[in-house]
Scaffold this motif. Sequence first.
Motif, PDB file in Angstrom:
ATOM      1  N   UNK A 206       0.800  -1.221   0.000  1.00  0.00           N
ATOM      2  CA  UNK A 206       0.000   0.000   0.000  1.00  0.00           C
ATOM      3  C   UNK A 206       0.829   1.266   0.000  1.00  0.00           C
ATOM      4  N   UNK A 207       0.302   2.298   0.636  1.00  0.00           N
ATOM      5  CA  UNK A 207       0.922   3.619   0.590  1.00  0.00           C
ATOM      6  C   UNK A 207       2.375   3.660   1.080  1.00  0.00           C
ATOM      7  N   UNK A 208       2.773   2.817   2.039  1.00  0.00           N
ATOM      8  CA  UNK A 208       4.192   2.838   2.429  1.00  0.00           C
ATOM      9  C   UNK A 208       5.146   2.542   1.273  1.00  0.00           C
ATOM     10  N   UNK A 209       4.668   1.856   0.223  1.00  0.00           N
ATOM     11  CA  UNK A 209       5.548   1.592  -0.909  1.00  0.00           C
ATOM     12  C   UNK A 209       5.885   2.895  -1.635  1.00  0.00           C
ATOM     13  N   UNK A 210       4.954   3.848  -1.651  1.00  0.00           N
ATOM     14  CA  UNK A 210       5.232   5.156  -2.248  1.00  0.00           C
ATOM     15  C   UNK A 210       6.283   5.913  -1.435  1.00  0.00           C
ATOM     16  N   UNK A 211       6.224   5.768  -0.123  1.00  0.00           N
ATOM     17  CA  UNK A 211       7.194   6.439   0.754  1.00  0.00           C
ATOM     18  C   UNK A 211       8.589   5.860   0.526  1.00  0.00           C
ATOM     19  N   UNK A 212       8.678   4.530   0.443  1.00  0.00           N
ATOM     20  CA  UNK A 212       9.955   3.885   0.126  1.00  0.00           C
ATOM     21  C   UNK A 212      10.479   4.415  -1.215  1.00  0.00           C
ATOM     22  N   UNK A 213       9.589   4.478  -2.208  1.00  0.00           N
ATOM     23  CA  UNK A 213      10.002   4.933  -3.541  1.00  0.00           C
ATOM     24  C   UNK A 213      10.535   6.358  -3.493  1.00  0.00           C
ATOM     25  N   UNK A 214       9.877   7.224  -2.729  1.00  0.00           N
ATOM     26  CA  UNK A 214      10.349   8.599  -2.622  1.00  0.00           C
ATOM     27  C   UNK A 214      11.725   8.645  -1.960  1.00  0.00           C
ATOM     28  N   UNK A 215      11.927   7.851  -0.924  1.00  0.00           N
ATOM     29  CA  UNK A 215      13.247   7.782  -0.292  1.00  0.00           C
ATOM     30  C   UNK A 215      14.314   7.339  -1.277  1.00  0.00           C
ATOM     31  N   UNK A 216      13.968   6.377  -2.132  1.00  0.00           N
ATOM     32  CA  UNK A 216      14.907   5.892  -3.141  1.00  0.00           C
ATOM     33  C   UNK A 216      15.203   6.962  -4.181  1.00  0.00           C
ATOM     34  N   UNK A 217      14.175   7.721  -4.563  1.00  0.00           N
ATOM     35  CA  UNK A 217      14.365   8.804  -5.533  1.00  0.00           C
ATOM     36  C   UNK A 217      15.271   9.897  -4.944  1.00  0.00           C
ATOM     37  N   UNK A 218      15.038  10.258  -3.687  1.00  0.00           N
ATOM     38  CA  UNK A 218      15.868  11.290  -3.045  1.00  0.00           C
ATOM     39  C   UNK A 218      17.326  10.836  -3.016  1.00  0.00           C
TER      40      UNK A 218
END
Length: 372
Positions: A206-218
């Motif tokens: 769910x939504x935590x996967x988007x948070x992980x993705x943003x951390x990876x992008x940063x």
Amino acid sequence: MIQHRLNAGEVLVGRYQILNYHAAGGMQEVYYCFDQTLERHAALKIPKAGVKDRRFRRGAEMGARVNHPNIAATLDYYEDDSLTFLVEEFIPGLDLGQRLANEFHFLDPYLCAHVAHHVAKALHEAHGVGICHRDLKPSNIMTSPDPSIESIKLTDFGIAKLAESEIAAEMELFAEDESTLVTSNTLLGAVPYMAPECWDDWKSAGMPMDVWALGSVIYHLLNGAPPFGTGRNAIMNVAKYQAGTFKLTKPVWFGKYPDTRDLEGNLWDIITKCLAVDPADRPTAKDLLGAFNSLTYASGARKLGYITQYPMSYAGGGTATAGFIRDVDNESRFFHLTSFYGMHGPEKGQKVCFASYPGVPSPRSSPILLLK
């Protein structure tokens, strides 16, 4: 020559005139069109391979629920027995993936904070109305072409639902045949930013996967490469990270710049929290936005230029760790090594982007970011 399914000059449903083919993603072809009814330009997207798919409609409905300056607006949707298309706000410029590949080695902390803050705003808005993007990556972040990256918009919410099922199917195939990863642009592009729970059960992530993705992008923005690599290496390294045998390392240039040392630390703290193995341990999009709102960083306009002199020579002999940049307006600007962000250099002839402020006898520049 690639044959596209829509031709320039074609008018769809008596309203959308196709001007030209614009781009293609893993899930759709994108055309630049003119809305003859409202007299505005827009992006028109059709599912790949002409396949009619109800998920494309559901994705459009999801995209239409999100209204925010940092999210590309969904404007219209049409479907009949022979044609399906989505109309979205057209964003002139390049996606962040293209800019990382062709323009930036990495971003300095100021520019990184600026970009990531706006993506966090978009994510907060989407999660606030119950929408998980599910495919957050640099190629789905559109930016204006200026060196300041003034405009930032998260896009393809309307495609996320379509991508969801395709990625799930490709992950099942990958479990049986690892060559699937090489042949699938959709899966290959998503892998470097995919949370570990996605490999356990993609559909329930769910939504935590988007948070992980943003951390990876940063991390990618600061380091010039994703935190766990790409392709099979990324999958293996994430598994090692889960097991505690892979250590996330800071970009090699961290700690070298006194002016941004605190900001580097704050960004690193955000990254490590986003990349918590347990989804429950990651911050929410609301938490992330709060963290970015509390940051202090400069986001002034930047210019393009070239280094014309480094090191600087004194009339009486000797040199100093300083030099000059000539901008696109042919004005000379002073800079010091402590404000130069690059893996090598400074060297005469290097292309840079920089912020500038008044100085005597020459305007000053800081920060200076080396470009490709």
